[in-house]
Write a protein that holds these residues in place. Sequence first.
Motif, PDB file in Angstrom:
ATOM      1  N   ARG A  71       0.844  -0.860   0.323  1.00  0.00           N
ATOM      2  CA  ARG A  71       0.039   0.238   0.194  1.00  0.00           C
ATOM      3  C   ARG A  71       0.798   1.305   0.024  1.00  0.00           C
ATOM      4  O   ARG A  71       0.222   2.088   0.734  1.00  0.00           O
ATOM      5  CB  ARG A  71      -0.624   0.003   1.075  1.00  0.00           C
ATOM      6  CG  ARG A  71      -1.947  -1.403   0.625  1.00  0.00           C
ATOM      7  CD  ARG A  71      -2.745  -1.360   2.749  1.00  0.00           C
ATOM      8  NE  ARG A  71      -4.157  -1.900   2.403  1.00  0.00           N
ATOM      9  CZ  ARG A  71      -4.488  -2.128   1.350  1.00  0.00           C
ATOM     10  NH1 ARG A  71      -5.273  -1.315   1.180  1.00  0.00           N
ATOM     11  NH2 ARG A  71      -5.767  -2.994   1.743  1.00  0.00           N
ATOM     12  N   CYS A  72       2.000   0.918  -0.840  1.00  0.00           N
ATOM     13  CA  CYS A  72       2.762   2.009  -0.958  1.00  0.00           C
ATOM     14  C   CYS A  72       2.277   3.541  -1.541  1.00  0.00           C
ATOM     15  O   CYS A  72       1.481   3.490  -2.642  1.00  0.00           O
ATOM     16  CB  CYS A  72       4.149   1.806  -2.103  1.00  0.00           C
ATOM     17  SG  CYS A  72       5.292   2.957  -1.538  1.00  0.00           S
TER      18      CYS A  72
ATOM     19  N   VAL B  22       6.036  -3.150  -7.338  1.00  0.00           N
ATOM     20  CA  VAL B  22       5.291  -1.160  -8.125  1.00  0.00           C
ATOM     21  C   VAL B  22       4.230  -2.013  -8.001  1.00  0.00           C
ATOM     22  O   VAL B  22       3.489  -0.507  -7.820  1.00  0.00           O
ATOM     23  CB  VAL B  22       6.318  -0.940  -9.149  1.00  0.00           C
ATOM     24  CG1 VAL B  22       5.387  -1.705 -10.464  1.00  0.00           C
ATOM     25  CG2 VAL B  22       5.796   0.738  -9.780  1.00  0.00           C
ATOM     26  N   GLN B  23       3.160  -2.941  -7.935  1.00  0.00           N
ATOM     27  CA  GLN B  23       1.708  -2.478  -8.417  1.00  0.00           C
ATOM     28  C   GLN B  23       1.282  -2.943  -6.740  1.00  0.00           C
ATOM     29  O   GLN B  23      -0.046  -1.523  -6.069  1.00  0.00           O
ATOM     30  CB  GLN B  23       1.487  -4.184  -8.453  1.00  0.00           C
ATOM     31  CG  GLN B  23       1.497  -5.485  -7.075  1.00  0.00           C
ATOM     32  CD  GLN B  23       3.041  -5.897  -7.421  1.00  0.00           C
ATOM     33  OE1 GLN B  23       3.486  -6.055  -8.182  1.00  0.00           O
ATOM     34  NE2 GLN B  23       3.569  -5.897  -5.918  1.00  0.00           N
ATOM     35  N   HIS B  24       2.226  -2.317  -5.434  1.00  0.00           N
ATOM     36  CA  HIS B  24       1.932  -1.692  -4.207  1.00  0.00           C
ATOM     37  C   HIS B  24       1.095  -0.435  -4.216  1.00  0.00           C
ATOM     38  O   HIS B  24       0.757  -0.219  -3.805  1.00  0.00           O
ATOM     39  CB  HIS B  24       2.487  -1.789  -3.330  1.00  0.00           C
ATOM     40  CG  HIS B  24       3.263  -3.159  -2.974  1.00  0.00           C
ATOM     41  ND1 HIS B  24       2.648  -3.832  -2.558  1.00  0.00           N
ATOM     42  CD2 HIS B  24       4.347  -4.317  -2.433  1.00  0.00           C
ATOM     43  CE1 HIS B  24       2.642  -6.083  -2.200  1.00  0.00           C
ATOM     44  NE2 HIS B  24       3.611  -5.659  -2.370  1.00  0.00           N
ATOM     45  N   LEU B  25       1.844   0.257  -5.522  1.00  0.00           N
ATOM     46  CA  LEU B  25       1.659   1.917  -5.837  1.00  0.00           C
ATOM     47  C   LEU B  25       0.170   1.616  -6.154  1.00  0.00           C
ATOM     48  O   LEU B  25      -0.202   3.157  -5.825  1.00  0.00           O
ATOM     49  CB  LEU B  25       2.619   2.925  -6.530  1.00  0.00           C
ATOM     50  CG  LEU B  25       3.600   3.195  -6.302  1.00  0.00           C
ATOM     51  CD1 LEU B  25       3.749   3.654  -7.503  1.00  0.00           C
ATOM     52  CD2 LEU B  25       3.418   4.022  -5.789  1.00  0.00           C
ATOM     53  N   ILE B  26      -0.600   0.627  -6.697  1.00  0.00           N
ATOM     54  CA  ILE B  26      -2.293   1.086  -6.855  1.00  0.00           C
ATOM     55  C   ILE B  26      -3.098  -0.410  -6.383  1.00  0.00           C
ATOM     56  O   ILE B  26      -4.311   0.211  -6.595  1.00  0.00           O
ATOM     57  CB  ILE B  26      -1.706   0.526  -8.948  1.00  0.00           C
ATOM     58  CG1 ILE B  26      -1.584  -1.165  -9.309  1.00  0.00           C
ATOM     59  CG2 ILE B  26      -1.478   1.720 -10.397  1.00  0.00           C
ATOM     60  CD1 ILE B  26      -2.035  -1.602 -11.019  1.00  0.00           C
TER      61      ILE B  26
ATOM     62  N   GLY C  28      -5.195   5.366  -8.351  1.00  0.00           N
ATOM     63  CA  GLY C  28      -3.552   5.307  -7.795  1.00  0.00           C
ATOM     64  C   GLY C  28      -2.698   4.947  -9.291  1.00  0.00           C
ATOM     65  O   GLY C  28      -1.798   5.148  -9.123  1.00  0.00           O
ATOM     66  N   VAL C  29      -3.307   4.490 -10.204  1.00  0.00           N
ATOM     67  CA  VAL C  29      -2.752   4.210 -11.594  1.00  0.00           C
ATOM     68  C   VAL C  29      -2.089   5.597 -11.869  1.00  0.00           C
ATOM     69  O   VAL C  29      -1.391   5.858 -12.742  1.00  0.00           O
ATOM     70  CB  VAL C  29      -3.773   3.335 -12.886  1.00  0.00           C
ATOM     71  CG1 VAL C  29      -3.137   3.148 -13.744  1.00  0.00           C
ATOM     72  CG2 VAL C  29      -4.117   2.044 -11.470  1.00  0.00           C
TER      73      VAL C  29
ATOM     74  N   LYS D 122      -8.231  -7.791  -6.039  1.00  0.00           N
ATOM     75  CA  LYS D 122      -7.237  -7.097  -7.931  1.00  0.00           C
ATOM     76  C   LYS D 122      -7.900  -5.830  -8.205  1.00  0.00           C
ATOM     77  O   LYS D 122      -8.735  -5.320  -7.671  1.00  0.00           O
ATOM     78  CB  LYS D 122      -7.827  -7.830  -8.848  1.00  0.00           C
ATOM     79  CG  LYS D 122      -7.422  -9.041  -9.382  1.00  0.00           C
ATOM     80  CD  LYS D 122      -7.142  -9.889 -10.724  1.00  0.00           C
ATOM     81  CE  LYS D 122      -7.090 -11.265 -10.497  1.00  0.00           C
ATOM     82  NZ  LYS D 122      -6.719 -11.857 -12.408  1.00  0.00           N
ATOM     83  N   THR D 123      -6.661  -4.890  -8.147  1.00  0.00           N
ATOM     84  CA  THR D 123      -7.130  -3.807  -8.746  1.00  0.00           C
ATOM     85  C   THR D 123      -9.080  -3.680  -9.659  1.00  0.00           C
ATOM     86  O   THR D 123      -8.271  -3.841 -10.897  1.00  0.00           O
ATOM     87  CB  THR D 123      -5.998  -2.693  -9.343  1.00  0.00           C
ATOM     88  OG1 THR D 123      -5.364  -2.588  -7.634  1.00  0.00           O
ATOM     89  CG2 THR D 123      -6.598  -1.198  -9.445  1.00  0.00           C
ATOM     90  N   ARG D 124      -9.458  -2.111  -9.504  1.00  0.00           N
ATOM     91  CA  ARG D 124     -10.334  -2.075 -10.342  1.00  0.00           C
ATOM     92  C   ARG D 124     -10.173  -0.827 -11.131  1.00  0.00           C
ATOM     93  O   ARG D 124     -10.524   0.215 -10.825  1.00  0.00           O
ATOM     94  CB  ARG D 124     -12.235  -2.819  -9.859  1.00  0.00           C
ATOM     95  CG  ARG D 124     -12.520  -3.279  -8.791  1.00  0.00           C
ATOM     96  CD  ARG D 124     -13.973  -3.675  -8.544  1.00  0.00           C
ATOM     97  NE  ARG D 124     -14.112  -5.005  -7.704  1.00  0.00           N
ATOM     98  CZ  ARG D 124     -14.894  -5.953  -8.412  1.00  0.00           C
ATOM     99  NH1 ARG D 124     -15.049  -5.767  -9.463  1.00  0.00           N
ATOM    100  NH2 ARG D 124     -15.046  -7.155  -8.242  1.00  0.00           N
TER     101      ARG D 124
END
Length: 362
Positions: A118-119, A168-172, A179-180, A344-346
């Motif tokens: 969750r960065c 880097v997925q922790h950014l989004i 977030g993206v 997953k990120t929506r």
Amino acid sequence: MSTNKPTTATENPISDESSTDVGVVPLSAEEILEKLDILEQVFIPHPEAKEVLQALEKLRRYRCPGSKLRRAARCLLLTGPSGTGKSTLLRRWENNFPLVETPEGDRQPVLYVELPSRCTTKALAENMLRALHLPEAMASKGTEVALMERVKHHLRHQGVEVVILDEVQHLIESRGQNGVYRAADFVKSLLNAAICPVVLAGTPEATAIFEENEQLKRRAAGQHALKAFNWEVGEDQAIFGAVLSAYEAQLPLPEASNLGKDKTLAFRIHYFATGRIGRAIDFLHAATINALEKGASSLNLEVLRDTAAVFPETQEFNRVNPFGDVDLSTLKAQPGPDELPSRKTRLRKGKRKLKQSDLLAA
């Protein structure tokens, strides 16, 4: 495509020998650590990993040919499921370019930064400053804009040639479309400074940063993916077995374990690791520690079974222990971690409206 099926336990039984072999004395903790230090240096890149290493070196060698004209740097995307060996690969490559102390200050050719869960982009800037060895007072104080300017200054000052942002997925995660966008803008800001290229590494969800930003996609120097090996594909099966055999050749054990040579045993390891070579190596490393502690002369079935029984993978996903008394022909029906439900990120449909800053940076 090969249709080779793993030999079942009935067709090719593996003896359940004792984990402590007669005449083999268990090692002390100091002796085990000495042997493990040697094993830690073992790195066996498979063909896909070699391609990534070549791409990284090419990115570094031709890092910013247009820097004098202030042309934006390039970025490379590396994705793959957890356990496929991305971080190990990047760390190994980073180790080829150690920090050098000079009278003018530290020179750090490759900057590796692992993002926490969750960065935020501000937290990422702080972590980059810490990786650049700045005092905490300078790494954690200031606005995000001020921190980013500090990052850019010290990237130049320390002669950084490549920045690696891992996980880097922790950014989004949990931040949806916003977030993206923020993650893409952060990377774009680094590239626009024309200091050095950036490597983005993470799970397949990280591709959203590229897919949702055309400007960032145009600056890509390539996209690479490390995948889990499919046992039903002959080439994948052969590569997986070859890596196991190469790893076994470095084991500090007196007798052969036949990790890759014995197809049945290789299938058990493949099933347990769900085809992910990084996870397989982590498991075999833990099994080697058990073998050395118990005085076993090889990674026999009992050592592997006992290691798997307490391995987090087995407990977290309630998986069948493939090294026990099981019918191997039924194991394919068991779901692996990648097939289990996950968050997953929506992403919202449609493009974001361009801002004036986007038009100026294009």
